[in-house]
Enzyme design. Structure first.
Site, mmCIF file in Angstrom:
data_model
loop_
_atom_site.group_PDB
_atom_site.id
_atom_site.type_symbol
_atom_site.label_atom_id
_atom_site.label_comp_id
_atom_site.label_asym_id
_atom_site.label_seq_id
_atom_site.Cartn_x
_atom_site.Cartn_y
_atom_site.Cartn_z
ATOM 1 N N HIS A 131 37.902 44.504 40.204
ATOM 2 C CA HIS A 131 38.552 43.854 41.336
ATOM 3 C C HIS A 131 39.640 44.752 41.919
ATOM 4 C CE1 HIS A 131 36.677 40.083 39.921
ATOM 5 N NE2 HIS A 131 36.853 39.681 41.179
ATOM 6 N N LYS A 135 44.796 41.772 42.123
ATOM 7 C CA LYS A 135 44.374 40.616 41.325
ATOM 8 C C LYS A 135 45.186 40.558 40.041
ATOM 9 C CE LYS A 135 40.352 38.102 39.588
ATOM 10 N NZ LYS A 135 40.783 36.876 40.287
#
EC number: 1.17.1.8
Length: 233
Positions: A131, A135
């Site tokens: 990600h 995040k």
């Protein structure tokens, strides 16, 4: 449909674009430290905030009885408490670790592959998620849902962060890279070969579209649901 956006970062702005394209109205956009006073104007609330704030948000929103679409992850340990609140206040909510239509198909594919692999104990299973660097939770809620979908079939009780192989635990490697929307892989391998399934998100539009579809679906319903209910999977 009148939508309140709770969380107006990149995802909130993408949800707004998709909602307007589908003919809906955004009546309020609530960022960090903004007042929730106008939330009562909405037919449905779409919540994409942070793991640190999601429980306080839900405790405030659930008693309003306005349907909630919750896309924030990192609060799984509080699911029982949230479910009880939904029942107590006769409210409604759809929650998901991932609202992407493709990911929810991927969840079902993951379960089917795990069931097939259950008879081939010579294969080790491992997972990887990648990600963007912003995040905060690791592993992702999507990765945990994937683990839950395969755990029983492969006789693994737990997951752990990292790449080490452990007898009763599935390794989940969590990588953070610039401008990655979300990539999840499940791999079965032995010394002879590997079998891998992967879902790669190219934009945030898939998550946004799924949340708006869930918002359309939840109107006039009571109870707590997942995207599996929304999509009839």
């Amino acid at each position: 449909m009148k939508i309140a956006l709770l969380g107006y970062g990149k995802m909130g702005k993408t949800i707004e674009k998709i909602a307007l394209e589908r003919g809906h109205t955004v009546v309020t956009r609530i960022g960090r430290n903004d007042s929730m006073e106008d939330i009562t104007k909405a037919d449905v609330i779409i919540e994409f905030t942070s793991p640190e704030s999601v429980m306080n948000n839900l405790k405030y929103l659930i008693p309003t009885q306005i349907p909630i679409i919750c896309g924030t992850t990192g609060w799984n340990e509080n699911l029982g408490e949230v479910t009880d609140m939904i029942k107590e206040h006769k409210s409604s909510m759809v929650y998901a670790s991932n609202f992407s239509l493709g990911v929810n198909i991927f969840f079902e594919l993951n379960k089917k592959l795990a069931a097939m692999m259950s008879q081939f104990k010579e294969y080790d299973v491992k997972m990887q998620e990648i990600h963007h660097t912003e995040k905060k939770d690791a592993p992702s809620g999507t990765a945990i849902t994937l683990f839950e979908g395969l755990a029983k079939s492969v006789s693994k009780e737990n997951w752990h962060l990292g790449t080490d192989l452990k007898e009763d635990s599935v390794s989940i490697e969590a990588l953070r890279e610039e401008d990655v929307k979300g990539t999840h892989s499940v791999t079965y391998q032995n010394e002879i070969d590997s079998i891998e399934i992967t879902h790669t998100a190219h934009t945030r539009d898939g998550f946004a579209l799924g949340s708006v579809i869930a918002a359309e679906w939840i109107i006039n319903k009571k109870g707590i649901y997942t995207m599996k209910d929304v999509l009839g999977l």
